[in-house]
Design a protein around this motif. Structure first.
Motif, mmCIF file in Angstrom:
data_model
loop_
_atom_site.group_PDB
_atom_site.id
_atom_site.type_symbol
_atom_site.label_atom_id
_atom_site.label_comp_id
_atom_site.label_asym_id
_atom_site.label_seq_id
_atom_site.Cartn_x
_atom_site.Cartn_y
_atom_site.Cartn_z
ATOM 1 N N ALA A 40 0.909 -0.996 -0.014
ATOM 2 C CA ALA A 40 0.039 -0.175 -0.039
ATOM 3 C C ALA A 40 0.879 1.346 -0.016
ATOM 4 O O ALA A 40 0.454 2.318 -0.612
ATOM 5 C CB ALA A 40 -0.907 0.142 1.287
ATOM 6 N N GLU A 41 2.049 1.274 0.733
ATOM 7 C CA GLU A 41 2.860 2.379 0.920
ATOM 8 C C GLU A 41 3.497 2.574 -0.660
ATOM 9 O O GLU A 41 3.619 3.783 -1.006
ATOM 10 C CB GLU A 41 3.989 2.149 1.886
ATOM 11 N N ARG A 42 3.844 1.699 -1.339
ATOM 12 C CA ARG A 42 4.363 1.806 -2.584
ATOM 13 C C ARG A 42 3.423 2.076 -3.447
ATOM 14 O O ARG A 42 3.686 3.039 -4.599
ATOM 15 C CB ARG A 42 4.892 0.387 -3.158
ATOM 16 N N ASP A 43 2.080 1.894 -3.510
ATOM 17 C CA ASP A 43 1.198 2.553 -4.270
ATOM 18 C C ASP A 43 1.000 3.870 -4.185
ATOM 19 O O ASP A 43 0.863 4.755 -5.046
ATOM 20 C CB ASP A 43 -0.201 2.064 -3.906
ATOM 21 N N ILE A 44 1.168 4.588 -2.927
ATOM 22 C CA ILE A 44 1.129 5.844 -2.812
ATOM 23 C C ILE A 44 2.496 6.661 -2.988
ATOM 24 O O ILE A 44 2.458 7.686 -3.588
ATOM 25 C CB ILE A 44 0.482 6.471 -1.364
ATOM 26 N N GLU A 45 3.555 5.909 -2.949
ATOM 27 C CA GLU A 45 4.855 6.608 -3.174
ATOM 28 C C GLU A 45 5.057 6.926 -4.862
ATOM 29 O O GLU A 45 5.537 7.829 -5.126
ATOM 30 C CB GLU A 45 6.040 5.558 -2.985
ATOM 31 N N HIS A 46 4.244 5.948 -5.668
ATOM 32 C CA HIS A 46 4.537 5.983 -7.064
ATOM 33 C C HIS A 46 3.365 6.808 -7.742
ATOM 34 O O HIS A 46 2.992 6.587 -8.794
ATOM 35 C CB HIS A 46 4.742 4.697 -7.776
ATOM 36 N N GLY A 47 2.120 7.077 -7.015
ATOM 37 C CA GLY A 47 1.129 7.760 -7.279
ATOM 38 C C GLY A 47 1.096 9.303 -7.268
ATOM 39 O O GLY A 47 1.864 9.769 -6.562
ATOM 40 N N LEU A 48 0.140 9.947 -8.122
ATOM 41 C CA LEU A 48 -0.117 11.361 -7.711
ATOM 42 C C LEU A 48 -1.149 11.825 -7.167
ATOM 43 O O LEU A 48 -2.131 11.267 -7.079
ATOM 44 C CB LEU A 48 -0.344 11.850 -9.551
ATOM 45 N N TRP A 49 -0.752 12.560 -6.326
ATOM 46 C CA TRP A 49 -1.811 13.107 -5.447
ATOM 47 C C TRP A 49 -3.039 13.588 -6.299
ATOM 48 O O TRP A 49 -4.345 13.795 -5.441
ATOM 49 C CB TRP A 49 -1.216 14.219 -4.415
ATOM 50 N N SER A 50 -3.041 14.045 -7.385
ATOM 51 C CA SER A 50 -4.150 14.416 -8.072
ATOM 52 C C SER A 50 -4.965 13.281 -8.698
ATOM 53 O O SER A 50 -6.044 13.477 -9.356
ATOM 54 C CB SER A 50 -3.571 15.372 -9.351
ATOM 55 N N ASP A 51 -4.469 12.092 -8.703
ATOM 56 C CA ASP A 51 -5.053 11.026 -9.086
ATOM 57 C C ASP A 51 -6.447 10.581 -8.433
ATOM 58 O O ASP A 51 -6.343 10.646 -7.096
ATOM 59 C CB ASP A 51 -4.261 9.794 -9.163
ATOM 60 N N PRO A 52 -7.486 10.554 -8.967
ATOM 61 C CA PRO A 52 -8.948 10.478 -8.518
ATOM 62 C C PRO A 52 -8.689 8.981 -7.387
ATOM 63 O O PRO A 52 -9.375 9.191 -6.415
ATOM 64 C CB PRO A 52 -9.766 9.996 -9.404
ATOM 65 N N GLY A 53 -7.968 8.168 -7.342
ATOM 66 C CA GLY A 53 -7.868 7.060 -6.578
ATOM 67 C C GLY A 53 -6.871 7.265 -5.250
ATOM 68 O O GLY A 53 -6.809 6.522 -4.463
ATOM 69 N N PHE A 54 -6.244 8.275 -5.404
ATOM 70 C CA PHE A 54 -5.051 8.382 -4.456
ATOM 71 C C PHE A 54 -5.557 8.651 -3.001
ATOM 72 O O PHE A 54 -4.957 7.831 -2.246
ATOM 73 C CB PHE A 54 -4.362 10.128 -4.650
ATOM 74 N N ASP A 55 -6.884 9.282 -2.731
ATOM 75 C CA ASP A 55 -7.252 9.190 -1.379
ATOM 76 C C ASP A 55 -7.497 8.018 -0.915
ATOM 77 O O ASP A 55 -7.250 7.622 0.181
ATOM 78 C CB ASP A 55 -8.534 10.119 -1.245
ATOM 79 N N LEU A 58 -4.140 6.268 0.014
ATOM 80 C CA LEU A 58 -3.789 6.658 1.111
ATOM 81 C C LEU A 58 -4.186 6.101 2.145
ATOM 82 O O LEU A 58 -3.588 5.942 3.321
ATOM 83 C CB LEU A 58 -3.840 8.266 1.085
ATOM 84 N N LYS A 59 -5.776 6.164 2.208
ATOM 85 C CA LYS A 59 -6.503 5.563 3.365
ATOM 86 C C LYS A 59 -5.939 4.149 3.857
ATOM 87 O O LYS A 59 -5.886 3.501 4.847
ATOM 88 C CB LYS A 59 -7.964 5.553 2.966
ATOM 89 N N ALA A 60 -5.891 3.493 2.471
ATOM 90 C CA ALA A 60 -5.679 1.937 2.572
ATOM 91 C C ALA A 60 -4.185 1.877 3.084
ATOM 92 O O ALA A 60 -3.858 0.813 4.067
ATOM 93 C CB ALA A 60 -5.576 1.381 1.328
ATOM 94 N N ALA A 61 -3.249 2.692 2.969
ATOM 95 C CA ALA A 61 -1.782 2.282 3.284
ATOM 96 C C ALA A 61 -1.954 2.876 4.940
ATOM 97 O O ALA A 61 -1.206 2.183 5.659
ATOM 98 C CB ALA A 61 -0.887 3.595 2.642
ATOM 99 N N GLU A 62 -2.929 3.736 5.405
ATOM 100 C CA GLU A 62 -2.674 4.257 6.608
ATOM 101 C C GLU A 62 -3.413 3.032 7.589
ATOM 102 O O GLU A 62 -2.823 2.949 8.667
ATOM 103 C CB GLU A 62 -3.530 5.560 7.069
ATOM 104 N N LEU A 63 -4.407 2.468 7.230
ATOM 105 C CA LEU A 63 -4.883 1.353 7.749
ATOM 106 C C LEU A 63 -4.098 0.096 7.891
ATOM 107 O O LEU A 63 -4.035 -0.450 8.874
ATOM 108 C CB LEU A 63 -6.225 0.981 7.071
#
Length: 173
Positions: A40-55, A58-63
């Motif tokens: 999950a952390e790697r997903d957000i490391e390589h994602g763009l904050w402007s991507d619709p799925g980013f939130d 990010l929530k999945a990584a935090e959980l």
């Protein structure tokens, strides 16, 4: 209909099977939770904050990290019922401390402890219990090194931050 037949030859000495203790069972869950958190952390490391799925990522990584750190605490808070539980608890405690590292020096120290003191995070033996504990600790060390490479513990250097660019003149509007 299928016929049943034994697969172990008559008179063979069949080894005992591995049974989890509370600590080893929780450690096994920790390994799975840690794998999910790293992914999950790697997903957000390589994602763009402007991507619709980013939130959602990010929530999945935090959980995932909450679950992994909670399991770390559960492992070292559980009572050790056999000697092989001790290195599992020691590793979970060190991993928990490593996840809280805030500076590069703390992270470097955490890595040095694991690489320089393998005796603290290992187990020996040839019985089913020992082999399973050895495998869990080996996978834990592998995941520990993966965690240490994540951007969350290795922030970008100061020159890339706004504070590091304070010597530049602002753009004219």
């Amino acid at each position: 209909m299928a016929d049943t037949c034994t697969t172990t030859r008559l008179g063979a000495d069949e080894p005992l099977h591995f049974r989890h203790s509370t600590v080893s069972g929780l450690f096994s869950q920790l390994i799975a939770a840690l794998a999910a958190a790293i992914e999950a952390e790697r997903d957000i490391e390589h994602g763009l904050w402007s991507d619709p799925g980013f939130d959602r990522w990010l929530k999945a990584a935090e959980l995932s990290w909450e679950r992994a750190t909670g399991l770390c605490r559960d492992v070292f808070d559980a009572p050790a019922t056999r000697a092989s539980d001790v290195p599992l608890q020691r590793f979970a405690r060190h991993l928990h401390w490593t996840l809280g590292c805030e500076t590069a020096a703390e992270l470097r120290t955490a890595r040095q402890v694991v690489s320089g003191h393998l005796d603290l995070f290992s187990w020996n033996g040839s019985d089913p219990e020992a082999r399973r504990v050895v495998q869990m600790l080996a996978r834990g060390r592998q995941q520990f090194h993966e965690v240490c490479m994540l951007d969350m513990l290795n922030p970008a250097d100061a020159s890339a931050s706004p504070e590091g660019c304070s010597g530049y003149e602002p753009f004219a509007a």
